[in-house]
Design an enzyme around this catalytic site. Structure first.
Site, mmCIF file in Angstrom:
data_model
loop_
_atom_site.group_PDB
_atom_site.id
_atom_site.type_symbol
_atom_site.label_atom_id
_atom_site.label_comp_id
_atom_site.label_asym_id
_atom_site.label_seq_id
_atom_site.Cartn_x
_atom_site.Cartn_y
_atom_site.Cartn_z
ATOM 1 N N CYS A 230 -8.799 5.571 -5.461
ATOM 2 C CA CYS A 230 -8.021 6.157 -4.372
ATOM 3 C C CYS A 230 -8.052 7.671 -4.446
ATOM 4 C CB CYS A 230 -6.569 5.664 -4.456
ATOM 5 S SG CYS A 230 -5.512 6.272 -3.120
ATOM 6 N N CYS B 31 0.875 -1.179 0.000
ATOM 7 C CA CYS B 31 0.000 0.000 0.000
ATOM 8 C C CYS B 31 0.909 1.224 0.000
ATOM 9 C CB CYS B 31 -0.905 -0.008 1.229
ATOM 10 S SG CYS B 31 -2.148 1.291 1.210
#
Length: 422
Positions: A353, A159
């Protein structure tokens, strides 16, 4: 009556409990189990680490919120999962039986894979609220005595967005304080190139993020494997595309925040046949365990192969929209099975995102996450910063109220014509 237990109450587990509760009749019981009594909105942690948010703004007590929706809550860590016997042993010795188990624990942070790393070593973390608060304390020391900063991600990290976010957020905060000229910054990442993001890039993420790093005077090292950390010094091996070491770096720092590798939490990883070698749950297209038919799993704790092989190992991220689609699929599949129908729901594994960059931001959409893609979209603008601020408040408000409606669906449907289920 069936008893469904959701294990883990983060940004996956809380919505999972609400959505499962909404899909099932009142004759079925839903229990949420979490090691902490509080919900923490993890995407706010980069702001916590520079003092732009406080604990009170991004966390709240879980019990009163879920119980008003008819969901039981137990604030205990799970010591053992008896998958054959369909039961859990909690840290306090209590035993909980289940008919279905939904694992949404998130990862274990594997700081031990790099000597000297982590909050108990010489680098900071923003992976938990507690870590972010400790990172803020360390940041105060940097402000008092400025010096070099190293931010990035270790090998096997999956991530990368928060590392980019924190680089730009710290840059923005230092500029406001008129201290940026005293703080050289370096971004160190296992990604093969800037903007890879564990996704082999999205749109022009490479060019855009490289440009942003240059514009903010942040140097970078890619294909970087952090081998060990000492007080004030990081040792990094830089690799070429063949995986060969081409340069050894010794990077001095006054402050460092490095995202660690992820592994599965111990209680989950130790269940025979449930996980891959790194402790991530192996699931089929319906989010069901490949070995245990009454276990489902969603979020960061499931096994997803890397999008591509990289010289320094990187993992595939599991972003909010992807997790939401997994949760919806699980809720529908458990509901259908209890009704005697075949399970059929499959999540749309796409990545959406919103990344804050201090005064601006970057947003990307990758549908599906693994290419070739129907949508590969990456944009930058001040609107993203404000969109993330609004999203934070919206998500926390929804979790407090127990709203089970999917968060991303309207945005995805209206902009890209993609549903949360295939």
């Amino acid at each position: 009556m069936a008893h469904i237990v959701v294990l883990g109450a983060g940004t996956g587990g809380m919505p999972a409990a609400y959505e499962i509760r909404a899909e099932l009749g009142k004759e079925h019981e839903v229990t949420l189990i979490n090691a902490s009594s509080t919900f923490q909105f993890v995407p706010s942690n980069p702001w916590i680490a520079v003092g732009w948010r406080t604990r009170e703004e991004v966390s709240f007590e879980i019990k009163p919120c879920v119980e008003k929706k008819g969901i039981n809550f137990i604030a205990q860590a799970v010591a053992k999962i008896d998958a054959e016997g369909s039961s859990l042993t909690l840290a306090n010795g209590e035993n909980v039986k289940y008919d279905y188990l939904v694992i949404t624990t998130g990862p274990r942070l594997a700081f031990e894979e790099v000597e000297g790393s982590g909050p108990n070593g010489h680098t900071q973390s923003i992976c938990t609220l507690e870590h972010a608060e400790k990172a803020y304390d360390a940041y105060q020391q940097l402000l008092a005595a400025p010096g070099p900063v190293v931010i990035g991600a270790m090998a096997f990290a999956s991530c990368f967005g928060p590392a980019y976010e924190f680089s730009f957020i710290m840059d923005a905060d230092l500029r406001k304080r008129k201290l940026r000229d005293k703080v050289p910054m370096t971004y160190v990442t296992s990604e093969p190139y800037i903007g890879h993001l564990g996704l082999a890039g999205v749109g022009d993420s490479k060019g855009l993020l490289e440009s942003e790093l240059r514009n903010h005077d942040i140097k970078w090292i890619c294909n970087a494997k952090t081998t060990r950390v000492e007080a004030g010094k990081m040792f990094v091996s830089e690799h070429n595309d063949k995986g060969e070491v081409i340069k050894e770096h010794e990077l001095p720092f006054k402050y460092s925040m490095m995202l660690p590798a992820f592994k599965g939490v111990e209680a989950v990883a130790s269940v025979e046949g449930l996980c891959n070698p790194r402790g991530f749950v192996l699931v089929d297209d319906h989010q069901r365990s490949k070995k245990y038919k009454n276990i489902f799993s969603a979020g960061v704790c499931i096994a997803i192969p890397p999008v591509e092989a990289t010289p320094v190992p990187t993992g595939a991220p599991k972003t909010g929209f992807m997790i939401e689609t997994m949760i919806t699929a699980i809720a529908h599949n458990i509901r259908d099975e209890l009704l005697g129908k075949p399970t059929h729901a499959v999540g749309t594994w796409g990545a959406i995102c919103l990344a804050d960059m201090g005064t601006t931001g970057a947003a990307f959409v990758a549908l599906p996450q693994i290419g070739p893609r129907n949508v590969s979209w990456f944009k930058k603008g001040r609107w993203v910063h404000w969109a993330k601020v609004a999203f934070e408040k919206y998500f926390i408000r929804k979790m407090k109220k127990g709203n089970s409606e999917p968060i991303y669906e309207k945005f995805v449907l209206s902009k890209f014509g993609i549903n949360r289920l295939k």
